[in-house]
Write an enzyme that holds these catalytic residues in place. Structure first.
Site, short mmCIF file in Angstrom:
data_model
loop_
_atom_site.label_atom_id
_atom_site.label_comp_id
_atom_site.label_asym_id
_atom_site.label_seq_id
_atom_site.Cartn_x
_atom_site.Cartn_y
_atom_site.Cartn_z
N HIS A 641 -77.18 73.59 -18.66
CA HIS A 641 -76.95 72.30 -17.99
C HIS A 641 -76.13 71.35 -18.87
O HIS A 641 -75.62 70.35 -18.38
CB HIS A 641 -78.26 71.67 -17.51
CG HIS A 641 -79.04 70.93 -18.54
ND1 HIS A 641 -80.16 71.43 -19.14
CD2 HIS A 641 -78.87 69.70 -19.07
CE1 HIS A 641 -80.64 70.55 -19.99
NE2 HIS A 641 -79.87 69.50 -19.97
N ASP A 694 -81.43 78.40 -17.57
CA ASP A 694 -80.71 77.29 -18.23
C ASP A 694 -80.38 77.66 -19.67
O ASP A 694 -81.02 77.19 -20.61
CB ASP A 694 -81.58 76.03 -18.15
CG ASP A 694 -80.84 74.79 -18.60
OD1 ASP A 694 -79.61 74.87 -18.76
OD2 ASP A 694 -81.50 73.75 -18.78
N GLY A 786 -81.15 64.11 -24.41
CA GLY A 786 -80.40 64.28 -25.66
C GLY A 786 -80.93 65.42 -26.51
O GLY A 786 -80.28 65.87 -27.43
N SER A 788 -81.80 68.26 -25.06
CA SER A 788 -81.45 69.47 -24.33
C SER A 788 -80.58 70.41 -25.13
O SER A 788 -79.71 69.98 -25.88
CB SER A 788 -80.65 69.11 -23.09
OG SER A 788 -81.53 68.67 -22.13
N GLY A 789 -80.80 71.68 -24.93
CA GLY A 789 -80.01 72.69 -25.62
C GLY A 789 -80.55 73.02 -26.99
O GLY A 789 -80.25 74.06 -27.56
N1 ARG Z 1 -82.40 67.46 -19.65
C1 ARG Z 1 -82.62 66.70 -20.83
C2 ARG Z 1 -81.33 66.59 -21.65
O1 ARG Z 1 -80.29 66.79 -21.10
C3 ARG Z 1 -83.78 67.17 -21.65
C4 ARG Z 1 -85.02 66.88 -20.95
C5 ARG Z 1 -86.22 67.36 -21.62
N2 ARG Z 1 -87.24 66.59 -21.04
C6 ARG Z 1 -88.53 66.71 -21.33
N3 ARG Z 1 -89.34 65.82 -20.80
N4 ARG Z 1 -88.97 67.65 -22.09
O2 ARG Z 1 -81.31 66.13 -22.79
#
Ligand code: ARG
Length: 837
Positions: A641, A694, A786, A788-789
């Site tokens: 994503h 993902d 932030g 993510s990944g």
């Molecule tokens: N999708 C989010 C990103 O782009 C990360 C979300 C993780 N969220 C969580 N509650 N664990 O950074």
């Protein structure tokens, strides 16, 4: 090479010979030479005396400089101020600094300022000059800058003299007689030194917003280039009389550290701290609007940048609004049985120097309950002298109050007064009121001991909703809950999980096993059926130990290259050749921290080099966007994503990104290793709606060299499963609270793996087998925007494995909402196929 030794021992070249003669010790028998060196002689005495005299002269010189001349070392000190000229009328020409009218009046003001300063010896001695920068209506307000050259150590005395002069004139103790102009409201204060550094290029603009058209204020180069380094830009903004100005930023993206780059907004035409409404830096999304309203028809915006890290910048619209406009009008009479009111301009910043009064009256015999769903009213000190909300006769609130702060008013009338002073504005508040019967303060709700009312459905749900835990006391728990001895109920799936959820350990007592259950070595009970099924269900894996050949290979924990199935828990990289062909022990040069001095604990700054596989992915020349993990000297794993194009940015293009390896503080990019990308391979089955699959791979343009701060993380085996309750570590520069800003320093936190079935229930059926859930169900610890990944790392066999990739969540750190991670073992074969790792 030892530096103390090296240079002295041998210096090739002509000096060799000199060096040799100089250090050759004379043989004791060489009388002639010895004699020659015996005493200093006449020349020696003369030289000695000269050196002595020189040293004495130097010391005397230093003392004289220190006690006499140093006093003459002067600092440039600038005071900015405004004053009102009561016996003049504003003419349009005063807006134009080149007009004769402006110049004439400015000269008079400067003359009178000079004579005003001459009244105080502190000021007259050091005064250099004044400059009038602008005039505005009312009768005429002059904005000026006065420059002093103040000896070192005397600046506090001058500060005091300037502020007592302002006090005298603003309290009208005196008025200026030394000239034709009559002054009052003289206000001035020292200019923040960051605003007049000589090294900067400075630009000034003067703009006048009309009702028919808006004005635009934007950072230099916006939107085509990042803003310029070392610059100072100032916008003097005006509107017509009878109006106030509204400044609305539609883009705001500056460096996060306000001591480097910042925007300041003043409720004045000069940069006076007393009228500083806000200093802003970092990023504000349009859903978190940054709008300021002045208290009069002027406003000043200053923008200061330093030499490093230039971000995209900002753009704001300036419009004028009539003082009568409902947008800023506030207060009034409220009489319905419930109602809403907010500070002016909510949820954006309220204007400075404003007072609003709401008089609420409900029918006789009823009482009023006030509630503040949001409350942010700036304050410098605890007793709210600056901006505040007064509930007359009850209490005065300021600062940041918890969501839904409640104030019961046991009466049918109440007056609420909101007041802001001339400086530092905030987002304000939203308020609701409702009536209640004095005999039934919480109709259809539960009343907490602290007088709050909470929904009946949250009574005995395991969460402290009242704030004083009274909604969780004396509970009769239903079958899905554990009855704690202290009267609390906690969800049954927390029983015997080695965490004291009740607070009195009741949920961890009597964890012996029932018939049909297997007792693990750690006293946990799991269904007998789960023993030797190839999946570790006990947290210590003891249900998979000692299994016979007959049990195995239905589901194994590791598939060897030679076709053998291993049931031993975590056979990879444990130092034993379990497969016979060593395939469980190959690729084990990974997952080792260079510095492993501390244990990982929840939600805190990581140590340098603690997560050497952690990568920060930046969109080129902007900022951190996502995390990633190093799996070889050329390949990174991140989330799919993170690499999906949107309307503005081509995230799927390798050219969009730069990867920082070995980074710790976002500000210290120059210390990290930067790589561009050669290719990005998102998983072909990534589903942008469900976040299924993902995961993405990134190939670096050039391989990296491993070091103390750059290492690979081990990849788990395809057959690895992470049992519920297992502790894993998450790391990243993401937001430190939901909706908050990213972290400047790499953060780490420990969370626990959550059973997939439980998680699927908690997350409304959105969990697939390609996802792993982990979190702390009581809330408070989680990954966030932030992160993510980035990696979810699991510590096994003395090294770290990439158990998951930060993927999604419902908000951040909410109770009963774990974080969702890509289940890396499911993609082990795909990673191998694409990268060879
Ligand atoms: N999708 C989010 C990103 O782009 C990360 C979300 C993780 N969220 C969580 N509650 N664990 O950074």
């Amino acid at each position: 090479m030892d530096p103390m030794d090296g240079g002295m021992r041998y210096t090739p070249g002509s000096s060799d010979k000199d060096w040799d003669t100089a250090v050759t010790f004379l043989p004791a028998s060489d009388n002639k030479k010895l004699e020659k060196k015996r005493g200093p002689g006449k020349v020696g005495i003369v030289v000695g005396l000269v050196i002595l005299a020189a040293v004495l002269a130097l010391i005397i010189g230093l003392l004289v400089w220190h006690f006499h001349f140093r006093k003459d070392l002067k600092l440039q000190k600038i005071y900015t101020g405004s004053l009102r000229i009561t016996n003049q009328v504003f003419v349009d020409a005063y807006e134009n600094p080149d007009s004769t009218e402006f110049k004439d009046l400015a000269n008079q003001v400067m003359d009178q300022l000079k004579s005003m300063y001459s009244e105080s010896p502190e000021m007259s001695k050091y005064y250099i000059t004044s400059r009038v920068q602008a005039f505005s209506e009312g009768s005429v307000i002059a904005y000026y800058e006065s420059e002093f050259a103040v000896p070192v150590g005397k600046d506090a005395a001058v500060d005091r003299a300037v502020s007592s002069l302002s006090e005298m004139y603003s309290n009208k103790i005196r008025r200026v007689q030394q000239g034709p102009l009559v002054f009052d409201h003289v206000v001035s204060s020292a200019l923040d030194t960051r605003l007049f550094s000589k090294a900067r290029t400075s630009t000034r603009f003067a703009q006048h917003a009309r009702s028919s058209a808006e004005e635009i204020v934007k950072s230099p180069g916006f939107p085509d280039q990042p803003y310029t380094p070392n610059s100072f830009v100032q916008w003097q903004l005006r509107g017509d009389p009878g109006h106030v100005l509204k400044l609305s930023f539609d883009t705001f993206n500056l460096e996060k550290n306000c001591s480097n780059d910042f925007v300041r907004v003043y409720d004045s035409l000069v940069a006076m701290d007393k009228y500083l409404m806000a200093e802003k830096c970092g990023f504000y999304s349009p859903s978190n609007p940054l709008t300021f309203i002045s208290s009069r028809n002027v406003m000043l915006v200053t923008f200061v940048t330093n030499e490093e890290e230039n971000f995209p910048g900002f753009r704001a619209r300036v419009t004028q609004i009539s003082r009568e406009s409902p947008e800023i009008a506030c207060g009034g009479k409220l009489s319905g049985s419930s109602g809403i009111f907010t500070s002016p301009n909510f949820p954006s910043y309220y204007p400075a120097s404003t007072t609003c009064q709401w008089d609420i009256e409900v029918p006789d015999g009823k009482f009023i309950k006030l509630k503040f769903p949001k409350f942010m009213v700036s304050t410098g000190s605890p007793n709210c002298p600056e901006d505040n909300v007064q509930i007359v006769g009850k209490s005065t609130l300021c600062g940041q109050q918890p969501a839904n702060t409640m104030v019961p008013v046991n009466s049918n009338k109440v007056t609420v007064v909101f007041k802001s002073d001339s400086s530092q504005v905030d987002r304000g508040f939203s308020a609701t009121y409702e009536v209640f019967e004095p005999s039934d303060p919480c109709p259809d709700q539960f009343q907490c001991d602290n007088k709050r009312c909470v929904s009946l459905s949250v009574r005995c749900d395991g969460w402290n909703d009242c704030g004083d835990s009274t909604d969780e006391k004396n509970c009769k728990c239903d079958a899905s809950m554990i009855q704690c001895r202290n009267g609390f109920c906690k969800p049954m799936f927390w029983r015997c999980d080695s965490v004291n959820d009740c607070g009195d350990d009741t949920d961890e007592l009597n964890c012996g096993c029932k018939i049909g259950e297997f007792k693990c070595k750690n006293d946990q009970c799991v269904s007998e059926k789960l023993k030797c099924d190839g999946n570790p269900d006990c947290k210590d894996g003891s249900d998979e130990e000692g299994c016979t050949r007959g049990d195995i290979c239905q589901a194994s924990t590791f598939a060897c290259s030679n076709g053998k199935c291993i049931t031993k828990l975590k056979p990879m990289c444990d130092g034993q050749d379990d497969c016979g062909d060593n395939s469980d022990e190959s690729n084990c040069d990974c997952g080792k921290k260079a510095y492993s001095k501390s244990r990982i604990v929840g939600g805190q700054e990581a140590d340098v080099g603690e997560f050497p596989w952690q990568v920060s992915l930046h969109v080129k020349n902007t900022a951190h966007v996502c995390g990633a993990s190093v799996i070889s000297d050329r390949w990174l794993v991140t989330a799919a994503h993170c690499v999906q194009d949107d309307a503005k940015i081509k995230y799927a293009q390798p050219g969009t990104w730069e990867a920082y390896l070995g980074l710790h503080r976002q500000k210290e990019k120059q210390l990290a290793t930067k790589r561009y990308l050669k290719q990005i391979i998102p998983h072909p089955y990534y589903n942008a709606y469900t976040y299924d699959n993902d995961i993405a791979l990134m190939e670096l343009d050039l391989p990296v060299t491993f070091s103390a701060t750059i290492q690979t993380i081990c990849l788990p085996a395809a057959t690895d499963v992470f049992p519920a309750g297992e502790t894993v570590t998450i790391s990243g520069w993401g937001a430190t609270r939901e909706g908050g800003a990213g972290a400047p320093v790499l953060q780490k936190a420990n969370v626990r793996v959550i059973n997939g079935t439980v998680c699927n229930e908690l997350m409304g059926g959105q969990i697939t087998s390609r996802m792993t859930c982990a979190g702390i169900l009581t809330g408070g610890v989680d990954a966030c925007q932030g992160d993510s990944g980035g990696p979810m790392s699991l510590f096994t066999n003395d090294r770290m494995f990439l158990a998951g990739v930060v993927s999604w969540g419902d908000g951040c750190a909410r109770r009963n909402k774990p974080g969702i991670y890509t289940n890396v073992p499911k993609f082990r074969a795909w990673i191998k196929e694409k990268t060879g790792v």
